[in-house]
Enzyme design. Structure first.
Site, mmCIF file in Angstrom:
data_model
loop_
_atom_site.group_PDB
_atom_site.id
_atom_site.type_symbol
_atom_site.label_atom_id
_atom_site.label_comp_id
_atom_site.label_asym_id
_atom_site.label_seq_id
_atom_site.Cartn_x
_atom_site.Cartn_y
_atom_site.Cartn_z
ATOM 1 N N ARG A 104 -9.467 0.874 9.210
ATOM 2 C CA ARG A 104 -9.057 -0.489 9.556
ATOM 3 C C ARG A 104 -10.121 -1.230 10.352
ATOM 4 O O ARG A 104 -9.913 -2.392 10.689
ATOM 5 C CB ARG A 104 -7.802 -0.436 10.402
ATOM 6 C CG ARG A 104 -6.484 -0.685 9.640
ATOM 7 C CD ARG A 104 -5.387 -0.492 10.654
ATOM 8 N NE ARG A 104 -4.151 -1.141 10.420
ATOM 9 C CZ ARG A 104 -3.078 -0.584 9.855
ATOM 10 N NH1 ARG A 104 -3.154 0.599 9.317
ATOM 11 N NH2 ARG A 104 -1.933 -1.233 9.823
ATOM 12 N N ARG A 114 11.388 -0.295 10.633
ATOM 13 C CA ARG A 114 10.326 -0.110 11.614
ATOM 14 C C ARG A 114 10.467 -1.126 12.739
ATOM 15 O O ARG A 114 10.664 -2.309 12.471
ATOM 16 C CB ARG A 114 8.969 -0.287 10.935
ATOM 17 C CG ARG A 114 8.575 0.892 10.092
ATOM 18 C CD ARG A 114 7.340 0.640 9.275
ATOM 19 N NE ARG A 114 6.249 0.021 10.023
ATOM 20 C CZ ARG A 114 5.031 -0.120 9.550
ATOM 21 N NH1 ARG A 114 4.736 0.320 8.335
ATOM 22 N NH2 ARG A 114 4.099 -0.699 10.265
ATOM 23 N N ARG A 141 12.189 -5.109 4.788
ATOM 24 C CA ARG A 141 12.058 -3.765 4.229
ATOM 25 C C ARG A 141 12.732 -2.693 5.096
ATOM 26 O O ARG A 141 12.825 -2.817 6.299
ATOM 27 C CB ARG A 141 10.596 -3.424 3.945
ATOM 28 C CG ARG A 141 9.722 -3.284 5.142
ATOM 29 C CD ARG A 141 8.261 -3.133 4.718
ATOM 30 N NE ARG A 141 7.411 -2.931 5.870
ATOM 31 C CZ ARG A 141 6.099 -2.761 5.816
ATOM 32 N NH1 ARG A 141 5.455 -2.798 4.657
ATOM 33 N NH2 ARG A 141 5.406 -2.572 6.918
ATOM 34 N N ARG A 167 -0.219 -8.309 13.582
ATOM 35 C CA ARG A 167 -0.787 -7.334 12.640
ATOM 36 C C ARG A 167 -1.653 -8.033 11.590
ATOM 37 O O ARG A 167 -2.695 -7.520 11.191
ATOM 38 C CB ARG A 167 0.349 -6.531 11.983
ATOM 39 C CG ARG A 167 0.984 -5.552 12.988
ATOM 40 C CD ARG A 167 2.365 -5.079 12.557
ATOM 41 N NE ARG A 167 2.372 -4.327 11.326
ATOM 42 C CZ ARG A 167 3.458 -4.143 10.569
ATOM 43 N NH1 ARG A 167 4.629 -4.674 10.941
ATOM 44 N NH2 ARG A 167 3.392 -3.448 9.477
ATOM 45 N N LYS A 202 0.835 -1.212 0.000
ATOM 46 C CA LYS A 202 0.000 0.000 0.000
ATOM 47 C C LYS A 202 0.870 1.264 0.000
ATOM 48 O O LYS A 202 0.630 2.184 -0.770
ATOM 49 C CB LYS A 202 -0.899 0.046 1.254
ATOM 50 C CG LYS A 202 -1.816 -1.150 1.391
ATOM 51 C CD LYS A 202 -2.753 -0.992 2.589
ATOM 52 C CE LYS A 202 -2.068 -0.979 3.947
ATOM 53 N NZ LYS A 202 -1.485 -2.258 4.350
#
Ligand code: AMP
Length: 215
Positions: A88, A161, A127, A172, A13
């Site tokens: 969400r 992160r 990432r 998550r 996203k």
């Protein structure tokens, strides 16, 4: 144009939102980015959100909806919005309707990035981003052209992160399945959902999203 990018963590996203920002001058409204900024700045919102985020759980609906309302108020009325990581929950979806209506905006598309969850843990745990300009990279799939130097701005500092670890990612994902995926039918009933194959390569995903926007 106002659009929602919907999909589990690691679906792409943020990457796709950045591309739409660059191409169309739309504005990316990422509640995750807003919350991380609040955590870094040590604001009351940040203090409230920090431990919840570290566990991979969802922060309160009222808190994120207030952030979104404030961001929209700071935007030029005619500029497009990409909602990334919001809404969400069903309650947030309802709030977004109220927030948009109050500002004379309508929701044009909800684009669901359809992905294979098994691949996501690898995507997420690899990432990292440039600390200066935010450009996203990946240990395996997208390394900087010159190791240690950002392709976009030449920066040398990168960050990861704290919630991009395998344990938190599982929470998550569970939150996504339990609370976020169930909001899709709200938008399906309005006929504004488009599904895009989020496992395709990044340019193909961008092209598929562009095709939806051109409809
Ligand atoms: P993201 O960057 O979208 O993956 O969000 C990182 C974390 O911020 C999530 O795991 C949640 O703890 C929190 N968060 C971000 N957006 C929301 C939202 N719309 N509702 C509740 N919590 C959120």
């Amino acid at each position: 144009m106002n659009i929602i990018l919907l999909g589990p963590p690691g679906a792409g996203k943020g990457t796709q939102a950045q591309r739409l920002v660059e191409k169309h001058g739309m504005r990316q409204l990422s509640t995750g980015d807003m919350l991380r900024a609040a955590v870094s700045a040590g604001t009351p919102t940040g203090l409230e959100a920090k431990s919840v985020m570290a566990r991979g759980e969802l922060v309160s609906d009222d808190l994120v909806s207030a952030l979104i309302g404030d961001e929209l108020d700071a935007m030029a009325p005619g500029s497009g919005a990409i909602f990334d990581g919001y809404p969400r929950t069903a309650s947030q979806a309802h709030s977004l309707d109220v927030i948009l209506e109050a500002r004379g905006r309508t929701l044009d598309h909800v684009i669901e990035l359809d992905v294979n969850e098994d691949a996501l843990v690898e995507r997420i745990t690899g990432r990292f981003t440039c600390a200066a300009c935010g450009k996203g990279y990946h240990d395996v799939f997208e390394r900087p052209r010159v190791d240690g130097t950002c392709d976009k701005c030449g920066g040398h500092e990168f960050k990861r992160r704290p919630d991009d670890n395998a344990n938190t990612v599982r929470t998550r994902m569970a939150e996504y399945r339990a609370k976020t995926a169930p909001i899709l039918p709200i938008y399906e009933a309005r006929g504004i959902v488009a599904r895009v194959d989020g496992m395709a390569d990044m340019d193909a995903v961008t092209a598929a999203i562009e095709a939806v926007l051109a409809r």
